[in-house]
Design an enzyme around this catalytic site. Structure first.
Site, short mmCIF file in Angstrom:
data_model
loop_
_atom_site.label_atom_id
_atom_site.label_comp_id
_atom_site.label_asym_id
_atom_site.label_seq_id
_atom_site.Cartn_x
_atom_site.Cartn_y
_atom_site.Cartn_z
N CYS A 79 43.28 40.92 41.78
CA CYS A 79 44.16 40.20 42.71
C CYS A 79 43.66 40.39 44.15
O CYS A 79 42.56 39.95 44.48
CB CYS A 79 45.61 40.62 42.52
SG CYS A 79 46.79 39.45 43.23
N HIS A 186 46.16 38.81 37.24
CA HIS A 186 46.40 40.19 36.81
C HIS A 186 46.06 40.32 35.33
O HIS A 186 46.87 39.91 34.48
CB HIS A 186 47.86 40.57 37.03
CG HIS A 186 48.22 40.75 38.47
ND1 HIS A 186 48.11 41.96 39.12
CD2 HIS A 186 48.67 39.87 39.39
CE1 HIS A 186 48.49 41.83 40.37
NE2 HIS A 186 48.83 40.57 40.57
N GLU A 188 46.12 42.88 33.48
CA GLU A 188 47.06 43.80 32.82
C GLU A 188 48.38 43.12 32.49
O GLU A 188 49.20 43.68 31.74
CB GLU A 188 47.29 45.03 33.70
CG GLU A 188 48.19 44.82 34.91
CD GLU A 188 47.50 44.20 36.11
OE1 GLU A 188 48.12 44.19 37.19
OE2 GLU A 188 46.35 43.72 35.97
#
Length: 209
Positions: A79, A186, A188
């Site tokens: 990011c 992102h 994750e």
């Protein structure tokens, strides 16, 4: 082992939890002497480009990161962390970045060429379109990943664009060159595709990618 760089502006919890799910060793630190023990690094980031670079400069992490990357250790920016890999940003005034990749960070226009407004920030799931084969994208077909950002990278260096998404403009979604990688989204928070990208990066760090 991956060192997650803590400079006070990263979502450390979600990244660390993702690495735990992959059963990959990691540690979080803000100290160069400790971070140097890692084989590779993740640079997360949430917030302003200018504030982030000020934090990195004040904590001597800018010089450390450049030294480690030049030595050949892998780095993954996530990011805001991805945006910091580039030369400069105009967010809150012109600010010099880490400069590993050519390009600058600008605000998403928020209006089409036909003067139709669209929402900024770019938030939510968007499709991922592959452009260049890369160890980071091994085994991944086109799919959807999760974005939250108001600024995006503009670059004339097409070779670093590993994958893009469209949000009226073309948004560099995955970038990379040699041992430096970045994701605007992102990973994750991006389900199976995101976890595969993190696994690929861990493999690359270990010399298996």
């Amino acid at each position: 082992m991956i060192g997650i760089i803590d400079y006070g502006m990263g979502n450390l919890y979600s990244v660390s939890k993702a690495l735990e799910r992959l059963d990959y060793d990691y540690f979080i630190s803000s100290e160069p002497s400790e971070l140097r023990k890692a084989k590779g690094y993740i640079l997360p980031g949430v917030g302003s480009f200018k504030d982030a670079m000020e934090q990195l400069n004040e904590t001597n992490l800018t010089a450390f990161i450049k030294e480690e990357v030049e030595s050949g250790k892998p780095l993954l920016g996530i990011c805001l962390g991805m945006q910091l890999l580039f030369e400069e940003s105009d967010e809150n005034g012109k600010t010099t970045g880490l400069g590993f990749l050519k390009g600058r960070v600008e605000l998403l226009p928020g209006v089409t060429p036909e003067d139709e407004a669209y929402k900024v920030p770019h938030m939510g799931w968007n499709s991922l379109h592959m452009h260049v084969n890369s160890p980071l994208l091994a085994g991944i077909e086109e799919g959807h990943v999760y974005f939250v950002h108001s600024y995006y990278v503009k670059t004339d260096d097409q070779d670093v664009l590993l994958a893009t998404s469209s949000y009226d403009v073309a948004v560099p979604a995955v970038v990379g060159k040699e041992n430096v990688f970045g994701t605007q989204f992102h990973p994750e928070k991006s389900s199976e595709i995101g976890m595969k990208i993190l696994q690929n990066y861990a493999n690359f760090v270990e010399g298996r990618g």
